[in-house]
Scaffold this motif. Structure first.
Motif, PDB file in Angstrom:
ATOM      1  N   ARG A 170       0.853  -1.319  -0.058  1.00  0.00           N
ATOM      2  CA  ARG A 170      -0.003  -0.107   0.204  1.00  0.00           C
ATOM      3  C   ARG A 170       0.759   1.299   0.089  1.00  0.00           C
ATOM      4  NH1 ARG A 170      -5.537  -0.456   1.699  1.00  0.00           N
ATOM      5  NH2 ARG A 170      -6.265  -1.709  -0.216  1.00  0.00           N
ATOM      6  N   GLY A 171       0.510   2.153  -0.890  1.00  0.00           N
ATOM      7  CA  GLY A 171       1.210   3.412  -0.911  1.00  0.00           C
ATOM      8  C   GLY A 171       0.313   4.526  -0.960  1.00  0.00           C
ATOM      9  N   LEU A 172       0.703   5.794  -1.232  1.00  0.00           N
ATOM     10  CA  LEU A 172      -0.174   6.824  -1.467  1.00  0.00           C
ATOM     11  C   LEU A 172      -0.539   7.074  -2.744  1.00  0.00           C
ATOM     12  CD1 LEU A 172       0.936   8.951   1.825  1.00  0.00           C
ATOM     13  CD2 LEU A 172      -1.023   7.688   1.487  1.00  0.00           C
ATOM     14  N   ALA A 173       0.293   6.592  -3.553  1.00  0.00           N
ATOM     15  CA  ALA A 173       0.476   7.055  -5.215  1.00  0.00           C
ATOM     16  C   ALA A 173      -0.752   6.839  -5.794  1.00  0.00           C
ATOM     17  CB  ALA A 173       1.397   6.221  -5.824  1.00  0.00           C
ATOM     18  N   GLY A 174      -1.439   7.780  -6.554  1.00  0.00           N
ATOM     19  CA  GLY A 174      -2.702   7.684  -7.219  1.00  0.00           C
ATOM     20  C   GLY A 174      -2.534   6.794  -8.634  1.00  0.00           C
ATOM     21  N   HIS A 175      -1.299   6.847  -9.041  1.00  0.00           N
ATOM     22  CA  HIS A 175      -1.187   6.225 -10.372  1.00  0.00           C
ATOM     23  C   HIS A 175      -0.955   5.096 -10.403  1.00  0.00           C
ATOM     24  CE1 HIS A 175       3.182   6.795  -8.600  1.00  0.00           C
ATOM     25  NE2 HIS A 175       3.262   5.641  -9.095  1.00  0.00           N
ATOM     26  N   ALA A 176      -0.702   4.125  -9.306  1.00  0.00           N
ATOM     27  CA  ALA A 176      -0.659   2.713  -9.357  1.00  0.00           C
ATOM     28  C   ALA A 176      -1.491   2.144  -8.255  1.00  0.00           C
ATOM     29  CB  ALA A 176       0.946   2.406  -9.236  1.00  0.00           C
ATOM     30  N   ARG A 177      -1.897   0.764  -8.563  1.00  0.00           N
ATOM     31  CA  ARG A 177      -2.648   0.057  -7.396  1.00  0.00           C
ATOM     32  C   ARG A 177      -1.972   0.076  -6.073  1.00  0.00           C
ATOM     33  NH1 ARG A 177      -6.115  -5.683  -8.187  1.00  0.00           N
ATOM     34  NH2 ARG A 177      -6.865  -5.649  -6.187  1.00  0.00           N
TER      35      ARG A 177
END
Ligand code: PEP
Ligand code: MN
Length: 339
Positions: free
Chosen positions: A240-247
């Protein structure tokens, strides 16, 4: 602490070492290995005093193990583990391609996909009979019915099967049909399931938990090995991460690190790691280039119609492309990641 026995040590000498370890209040665990006989001391809270053990007949040396996980570490077993799945070696010299739809679909569609996976160079077929879904309203998989479909694929297409087991009740029926039992990310910390799977004697694909640290992941593998199941394949699938560009954040950093600290094979799942089919092939290539010993890829003959995870599912041309890419990357093994 690891007690390394002399090459010519006897069975009686090993048994005596195990007795002394028990008398000290710890649990001995023999470590299988081709090049040496070793016994791992487990259950200690702090450093173990090696003086009694060192003096016993047949003991070559006692070495302390610095990591909390022992049996999975290269400190305890320097040589790489190769897991044999119905004749396909995972962790050997060639990266292995595992592919299939996210879910087992109807028998006709699943058989057609499996056939196409095989033609594209897939060596193992992966599809979920049971799907752990975020929403109770989403398709949950065909369940036990899907196991019959997987059995048909195995028989008719001839590819070994990987499938996720989501609860302890399904372990028995699934182990009759599949060649590798997958522990999904959401279940990496399901200890009832992990303990049950530590008792089976068949390959386990252990996905990294959604937010698991390296140590937490390795300790789950340790549960499996410490109860005697040594056929464990690790799978990096993104965290899990905060990036909106990848799941997810596809943590390829961890791949060469795992190769150096653990003897277990590690593969990578760019489909869940990226979540978008347009970038799966690029990241599949990157994963093998940095040391992944195989790939788990969601692929379908008509990806847009996939029952689940359609957005990240690639078509068969892309799967063939990945197959070609990883053959071309084989030479990179000279990087010698197994130290
Ligand atoms: C899957 O493999 O389809 C799956 C649900 O993966 P993960 O457990 O990595 O989310
Ligand atoms: Mn999926």
């Amino acid at each position: 602490m690891l007690v390394i026995m002399q090459q010519d040590s006897t069975v009686e000498q090993c048994a005596k070492v195990e007795d002394v370890i028990r008398d000290m209040g710890y649990e001995p665990l023999p470590v299988p290995g081709e090049s040496r006989t070793a016994i791992c001391v487990t259950g200690n809270k702090g450093p173990v005093d090696p003086s009694h053990l060192q003096r016993l007949a047949g003991v070559r040396e006692c070495v302390s193990v610095t990591r909390p996980y022992k049996l999975v570490s290269r400190e305890v077993k320097p040589e790489s583990t190769v897991v044999d799945v119905a004749g396909v070696e995972i962790g050997g010299s060639d990266p292995v391609l595992i592919a299939g739809p996210c879910s087992v679909e109807t028998p006709e569609r699943t058989l057609a996909i499996a056939d196409a996976v095989k033609r594209a160079g897939g060596q193992l077929f992966r599809a979920g009979a049971f799907k752990p879904r975020t929403s109770p309203y989403s398709f949950q998989g065909f369940g036990y019915e899907a196991l019959d479909t997987l059995a048909e694929v195995r028989e008719q297409v001839g590819l070994p099967i990987v499938s996720e087991v989501v609860d302890t009740d399904a372990v028995g029926p699934m182990s009759e049909v599949v060649d590798v039992l997958q522990i999904g990310s959401r279940n990496m910390h399901n200890f009832a399931l992990i303990k049950k799977l530590s008792m089976v004697r068949m390959p386990i694909l252990l996905k990294r938990g959604l937010s698991a640290s390296l140590e937490e992941w390795m300790l789950v593998a340790e549960y499996l090995l410490s109860a005697g199941n040594h056929q464990v394949i690790l799978c990096e699938r993104g965290i899990r991460g905060l990036a909106g560009h990848a799941r997810n954040i596809f943590d390829l950093n961890v791949v060469p690190l795992v190769r150096s600290i653990s003897h277990l094979p590690i593969i990578a799942d760019p489909s869940h790691g990226v979540g978008d089919r347009s970038r799966v092939r690029a990241m599949a290539r990157a994963a093998v280039a940095c040391g992944a010993q195989g790939l788990l890829v969601e692929a379908h003959t008509t990806p847009d119609s996939a029952f689940t995870d359609a957005a990240q599912t690639i078509d068969m041309d892309s799967l063939s492309g990945i197959h070609r890419d990883i053959r071309g990357l084989k030479g990179l093994e000279t990087l010698s990641l197994d130290q």
